[in-house]
Scaffold this motif. Structure first.
Motif, PDB file in Angstrom:
ATOM      1  N   ARG A   1     -15.846 -30.128 160.985  1.00  0.00           N
ATOM      2  CA  ARG A   1     -15.771 -28.661 161.028  1.00  0.00           C
ATOM      3  C   ARG A   1     -14.589 -28.193 161.848  1.00  0.00           C
ATOM      4  O   ARG A   1     -13.890 -27.239 161.489  1.00  0.00           O
ATOM      5  CB  ARG A   1     -17.080 -28.088 161.581  1.00  0.00           C
ATOM      6  N   VAL A   2     -14.330 -28.870 162.961  1.00  0.00           N
ATOM      7  CA  VAL A   2     -13.175 -28.510 163.800  1.00  0.00           C
ATOM      8  C   VAL A   2     -11.870 -28.867 163.096  1.00  0.00           C
ATOM      9  O   VAL A   2     -10.905 -28.103 163.120  1.00  0.00           O
ATOM     10  CB  VAL A   2     -13.274 -29.200 165.183  1.00  0.00           C
ATOM     11  N   LEU A   3     -11.854 -30.040 162.449  1.00  0.00           N
ATOM     12  CA  LEU A   3     -10.640 -30.459 161.747  1.00  0.00           C
ATOM     13  C   LEU A   3     -10.263 -29.484 160.637  1.00  0.00           C
ATOM     14  O   LEU A   3      -9.087 -29.276 160.351  1.00  0.00           O
ATOM     15  CB  LEU A   3     -10.827 -31.862 161.165  1.00  0.00           C
ATOM     16  N   GLU A   4     -11.259 -28.886 160.026  1.00  0.00           N
ATOM     17  CA  GLU A   4     -11.014 -27.967 158.912  1.00  0.00           C
ATOM     18  C   GLU A   4     -10.783 -26.532 159.370  1.00  0.00           C
ATOM     19  O   GLU A   4     -10.426 -25.675 158.549  1.00  0.00           O
ATOM     20  CB  GLU A   4     -12.214 -28.020 157.947  1.00  0.00           C
ATOM     21  N   TYR A   5     -10.961 -26.282 160.658  1.00  0.00           N
ATOM     22  CA  TYR A   5     -10.851 -24.912 161.164  1.00  0.00           C
ATOM     23  C   TYR A   5      -9.380 -24.477 161.175  1.00  0.00           C
ATOM     24  O   TYR A   5      -8.506 -25.203 161.651  1.00  0.00           O
ATOM     25  CB  TYR A   5     -11.434 -24.818 162.574  1.00  0.00           C
ATOM     26  N   ASP A   6      -9.127 -23.291 160.659  1.00  0.00           N
ATOM     27  CA  ASP A   6      -7.762 -22.759 160.595  1.00  0.00           C
ATOM     28  C   ASP A   6      -7.464 -22.003 161.891  1.00  0.00           C
ATOM     29  O   ASP A   6      -7.770 -20.821 162.017  1.00  0.00           O
ATOM     30  CB  ASP A   6      -7.616 -21.838 159.385  1.00  0.00           C
ATOM     31  N   ALA A   7      -6.891 -22.701 162.858  1.00  0.00           N
ATOM     32  CA  ALA A   7      -6.635 -22.116 164.178  1.00  0.00           C
ATOM     33  C   ALA A   7      -5.312 -21.358 164.173  1.00  0.00           C
ATOM     34  O   ALA A   7      -4.273 -21.906 163.795  1.00  0.00           O
ATOM     35  CB  ALA A   7      -6.598 -23.209 165.239  1.00  0.00           C
ATOM     36  N   ASP A   8      -5.352 -20.109 164.596  1.00  0.00           N
ATOM     37  CA  ASP A   8      -4.146 -19.283 164.734  1.00  0.00           C
ATOM     38  C   ASP A   8      -4.152 -18.686 166.130  1.00  0.00           C
ATOM     39  O   ASP A   8      -4.835 -17.696 166.404  1.00  0.00           O
ATOM     40  CB  ASP A   8      -4.134 -18.176 163.680  1.00  0.00           C
ATOM     41  N   VAL A   9      -3.404 -19.313 167.033  1.00  0.00           N
ATOM     42  CA  VAL A   9      -3.439 -18.865 168.431  1.00  0.00           C
ATOM     43  C   VAL A   9      -2.876 -17.465 168.605  1.00  0.00           C
ATOM     44  O   VAL A   9      -3.225 -16.768 169.564  1.00  0.00           O
ATOM     45  CB  VAL A   9      -2.688 -19.853 169.355  1.00  0.00           C
ATOM     46  N   THR A  10      -2.015 -17.041 167.694  1.00  0.00           N
ATOM     47  CA  THR A  10      -1.455 -15.686 167.826  1.00  0.00           C
ATOM     48  C   THR A  10      -2.536 -14.627 167.659  1.00  0.00           C
ATOM     49  O   THR A  10      -2.380 -13.491 168.127  1.00  0.00           O
ATOM     50  CB  THR A  10      -0.331 -15.434 166.797  1.00  0.00           C
ATOM     51  N   VAL A  11      -3.635 -15.000 167.011  1.00  0.00           N
ATOM     52  CA  VAL A  11      -4.768 -14.074 166.850  1.00  0.00           C
ATOM     53  C   VAL A  11      -5.836 -14.356 167.902  1.00  0.00           C
ATOM     54  O   VAL A  11      -6.210 -13.481 168.685  1.00  0.00           O
ATOM     55  CB  VAL A  11      -5.367 -14.192 165.430  1.00  0.00           C
ATOM     56  N   SER A  12      -6.324 -15.609 167.936  1.00  0.00           N
ATOM     57  CA  SER A  12      -7.465 -15.934 168.800  1.00  0.00           C
ATOM     58  C   SER A  12      -7.118 -15.888 170.285  1.00  0.00           C
ATOM     59  O   SER A  12      -7.988 -15.617 171.126  1.00  0.00           O
ATOM     60  CB  SER A  12      -8.020 -17.312 168.445  1.00  0.00           C
ATOM     61  N   LEU A  13      -5.863 -16.167 170.623  1.00  0.00           N
ATOM     62  CA  LEU A  13      -5.457 -16.181 172.038  1.00  0.00           C
ATOM     63  C   LEU A  13      -4.400 -15.112 172.328  1.00  0.00           C
ATOM     64  O   LEU A  13      -3.613 -15.252 173.272  1.00  0.00           O
ATOM     65  CB  LEU A  13      -4.934 -17.571 172.420  1.00  0.00           C
ATOM     66  N   ALA A  14      -4.410 -14.049 171.559  1.00  0.00           N
ATOM     67  CA  ALA A  14      -3.430 -12.978 171.764  1.00  0.00           C
ATOM     68  C   ALA A  14      -3.492 -12.423 173.173  1.00  0.00           C
ATOM     69  O   ALA A  14      -2.462 -12.067 173.781  1.00  0.00           O
ATOM     70  CB  ALA A  14      -3.663 -11.860 170.743  1.00  0.00           C
ATOM     71  N   TRP A  15      -4.690 -12.362 173.719  1.00  0.00           N
ATOM     72  CA  TRP A  15      -4.857 -11.843 175.089  1.00  0.00           C
ATOM     73  C   TRP A  15      -4.094 -12.687 176.120  1.00  0.00           C
ATOM     74  O   TRP A  15      -3.613 -12.163 177.125  1.00  0.00           O
ATOM     75  CB  TRP A  15      -6.348 -11.800 175.454  1.00  0.00           C
TER      76      TRP A  15
END
Length: 363
Positions: A115-129
């Motif tokens: 599930r983690v391997l397939e997760y589409d991580a976008d730090v510009t969104v999730s870690l924008a703060w």
């Protein structure tokens, strides 16, 4: 980076470039945080990650030690946590008061990892703060000292993601690398890919120097470190500059690696092209570390933070030994603890420690 005030104190950056300096730069790991009364006032009943995710609060907490120890600290490090990368990978992380980090749903099965391997991580969104906090802090520092961005090392993050928090036995992380090593490497690669982008984006936001915290490195054997930590640290060192160029950043951004307890790996860490500094914990004899390093990178550390519980005489004696043992500190040396501050430490003892570092570093 012209939108930020000019840097007034570049001592740390000159040291990381290998230049001879007037004294070794000083900062301390976890300098922004729980031992400061002003931190406790700001925290109140706020949740830890709420503070991290509120740029104005993270900025204030980052600057507090620079303000309190004005002229004694040569760098700020953004108030955040290494576990924001697992959050960016879709995992829930809680910080439980008095206990530390907790993952309600750790990675215990192949399906969990997938599930983690397939997760589409976008730090510009999730870690924008995080990037907002860095940009705001860089502005409010007014160039007084350079600003650190950071991330956790891939192996260390895998440990937390599998164990569900801190651990004494490291059962689930060790089970993964020994039972399903190829799956472990896929997870480490995914973490590394996110870490590279996250570090580069921190520079884009305003960070001037970076540190990678491989805090659980010492829980690996030398053989396993070479397989499950070192290659991914090498990737970070080599890929971050390339990612910065893709983002249009041509500045040479120094990176420090801290692999706590990994005494057997010091020579190999010092040899990695792309790391400007290697931080070492207090288990190292500084003379031996200097001999291993042979001037290749800046060494950072390494006094036991527990010295702060001692008398002024004990602190002064141990600081003098440390600075002398690292060759006097005029080249390839950054003063730091061998790990982070404790919440019980006396702020005036820390002030005295920093003053002694200046005294003997300037001698």
């Amino acid at each position: 980076m012209s939108q930020f005030p000019p840097l007034k104190n570049d001592l740390l950056l000159r040291t990381l470039r290998g230049e001879t300096v007037e004294r070794p730069p000083c900062w301390i790991m976890r300098q922004a945080g729980r031992y400061l009364p002003e931190y406790k006032e700001v925290k109140g009943d706020r949740d830890f990650f709420t503070m991290c995710r509120t740029p104005e609060i993270a900025c204030e907490l980052t600057i507090q030690p620079v303000r309190r120890y004005k002229g004694l600290i040569d760098a700020a490090i953004i108030f955040s946590d290494i576990l924001v990368i697992p959050q960016a990978l879709g995992m829930t992380v809680e910080m439980i008061e008095g206990q530390g980090p907790h993952f309600p749903h750790p990675l215990r099965t192949t399906e969990d990892v997938q599930r983690v391997l397939e997760y589409d991580a976008d730090v510009t969104v999730s870690l924008a703060w995080a990037f907002e906090a860095i940009a705001l802090t860089r502005q409010k520092l007014q160039g007084e000292v350079p600003l650190f961005g950071f991330c956790g090392g891939p192996w260390t993050l895998l440990v937390y993601m599998c164990e569900g928090g801190g651990s004494r036995l490291f059962r689930f992380a060790k089970q993964l690398i020994n039972e399903k090593p190829e799956l472990a490497k896929l997870l480490l690669q995914k973490i590394t890919d996110v870490a590279v982008d996250f570090l580069a984006r921190q520079v884009q936001a305003g960070a001037q120097v970076l540190q990678v915290f491989e805090s659980w490195g010492g829980e690996l054997s030398a053989m396993d470190f070479d397989e499950f930590s070192l290659p991914f640290l090498q990737q970070i060192a080599q890929r971050v500059p390339l990612r910065l160029k893709e983002l249009g950043i041509t500045d040479d951004i120094p990176i420090i690696v801290f692999a706590k307890g990994s005494w057997y790996a010091l020579d190999r860490l010092c040899a990695i092209e792309g790391f400007a500094g290697v931080s070492i914990d207090w288990s190292w004899d500084p003379h031996a570390a200097v001999a291993v390093n042979q001037g290749r990178v800046a060494l950072q550390g390494n006094i036991d933070p527990g010295v702060i519980y001692g008398s002024d005489e004990v602190i002064e004696k141990k600081v003098k030994f440390m600075v002398d043992a690292f060759g006097g500190g005029k080249r390839n040396y950054i003063v730091n603890f061998g790990h982070g501050t404790h919440p019980f430490m006396d702020t005036e003892k820390i002030r005295f420690f920093l003053e002694m570092c200046h005294k003997y570093g300037s001698a």
